[in-house]
Scaffold this active site. Structure first.
Site, PDB file in Angstrom:
ATOM      1  N   HIS A 128       0.823  -1.214   0.000  1.00  0.00           N
ATOM      2  CA  HIS A 128       0.000   0.000   0.000  1.00  0.00           C
ATOM      3  C   HIS A 128       0.858   1.266   0.000  1.00  0.00           C
ATOM      4  O   HIS A 128       2.052   1.237   0.304  1.00  0.00           O
ATOM      5  CB  HIS A 128      -0.916   0.015   1.235  1.00  0.00           C
ATOM      6  CG  HIS A 128      -0.137   0.070   2.528  1.00  0.00           C
ATOM      7  ND1 HIS A 128       0.366   1.238   3.053  1.00  0.00           N
ATOM      8  CD2 HIS A 128       0.221  -0.911   3.390  1.00  0.00           C
ATOM      9  CE1 HIS A 128       1.005   0.985   4.185  1.00  0.00           C
ATOM     10  NE2 HIS A 128       0.942  -0.313   4.408  1.00  0.00           N
TER      11      HIS A 128
ATOM     12  N   GLU B 133      -2.000  -7.028   7.379  1.00  0.00           N
ATOM     13  CA  GLU B 133      -0.635  -6.891   7.880  1.00  0.00           C
ATOM     14  C   GLU B 133      -0.405  -7.813   9.082  1.00  0.00           C
ATOM     15  O   GLU B 133      -1.353  -8.259   9.740  1.00  0.00           O
ATOM     16  CB  GLU B 133      -0.388  -5.420   8.274  1.00  0.00           C
ATOM     17  CG  GLU B 133       0.988  -5.117   8.863  1.00  0.00           C
ATOM     18  CD  GLU B 133       2.163  -5.437   7.932  1.00  0.00           C
ATOM     19  OE1 GLU B 133       2.330  -6.611   7.595  1.00  0.00           O
ATOM     20  OE2 GLU B 133       2.919  -4.501   7.585  1.00  0.00           O
TER      21      GLU B 133
END
Length: 267
Positions: free
Chosen positions: A11, A89
């Site tokens: 990202h 994550e």
């Protein structure tokens, strides 16, 4: 045999990234202005790649990045994003929201390296790897459900990808946005996170014995992925009695950031 490309992207930047604070799973922030610009840059870089399938971590920073990439893409205006919690994550437990320096201090106090240390309530690297292995199973089944074993040029794809990957590695620095894709019929995009992608690359290379471009430096291969850094693998599946199995994997490149050069110069 069924061959497809897997393009992994981290990202864009968040304010927490800029301030060197850990986000993990518990801190779900949006992209900063720089992060949006990085998303636009990687979207422009990949604008001509027709991604057939898009899988995205369901955390905001990954979703926003994927939205920008697809908006910039010439072929993907109607492509559905699959929001996949398995791509989230690594969980950093009590260290989430705190400076990365705190994690280093905790690891030192425990007599461990920062990479191997698991803060209380956090995920171990093996737990993250297990999530990625589960995602690969989901990915393989989804790709075959949608595209089948008879995708055009699938058998030729592995050979073409092999040659292209080697050629791409020799063309330093950088390369083309379609490196490794010639002759490969189907393309999957994954937008995820830095620590997760690092574990994923290590699993593909060390456990699944993915072949590497000639002359690649291991230090680069396993280095931290920059915001909107791009990694690409060519995967070939074979049929087995129960489920598809990975019969060949090739790394085309990892952690590419050519698209960020103009942004860095501007800053």
């Amino acid at each position: 045999m069924f061959t497809f490309s897997l393009t992994l992207i981290r990202h864009g930047e968040t304010q927490y990234n800029r301030d060197k604070l850990l986000q993990g799973q518990g801190v779900d922030t949006q992209l900063s202005e720089t992060g949006l610009q990085q998303g636009e840059a990687v979207g422009r870089y990949l604008t001509d790649i027709k991604f057939n399938n898009v899988f995205v971590s369901n955390l905001q920073r990954a979703v926003q990045t994927a939205e920008v990439i697809l908006r910039k893409n010439t072929h993907c205006s109607g492509t559905e994003m699959v929001f996949e919690p398995l791509l989230r994550e690594r969980g950093f437990g009590i260290a989430e929201g705190r400076p990365k320096e705190d994690l280093k201090n905790m690891a030192n106090a425990a007599g461990q390296s920062c990479r191997d240390y698991t803060p209380p309530g956090g995920e171990t690297l093996d737990q993250v790897k297990l999530r990625f292995k589960k995602f690969l199973k989901v990915l393989f089944e989804r790709m075959l459900d949608e595209h089948g074993w008879s995708a055009p040029d699938a058998s030729a794809g592995a050979t073409a990808a092999s040659g292209t990957a080697a050629a791409a590695s020799d063309a330093a620095p950088g390369g083309s946005s379609d490196d490794g894709l010639q002759g490969v019929p189907v393309h999957a995009l994954v937008v995820s996170h830095g620590a997760y992608i690092r574990v994923a690359i290590r699993h593909l290379v060390e456990d699944l014995k993915c072949s590497l471009p000639p002359g690649v430096k291991m230090s680069h291969l396993f280095s931290p992925c920059p915001n909107t850094g791009i990694s690409r693998f060519i995967l070939t599946l074979s049929q087995s009695e129960s489920s598809p199995v990975l019969s060949a994997a090739r790394c085309v490149f990892t952690n590419r950031k050519d698209h960020l050069e103009n942004l860095t110069a501007a800053e």
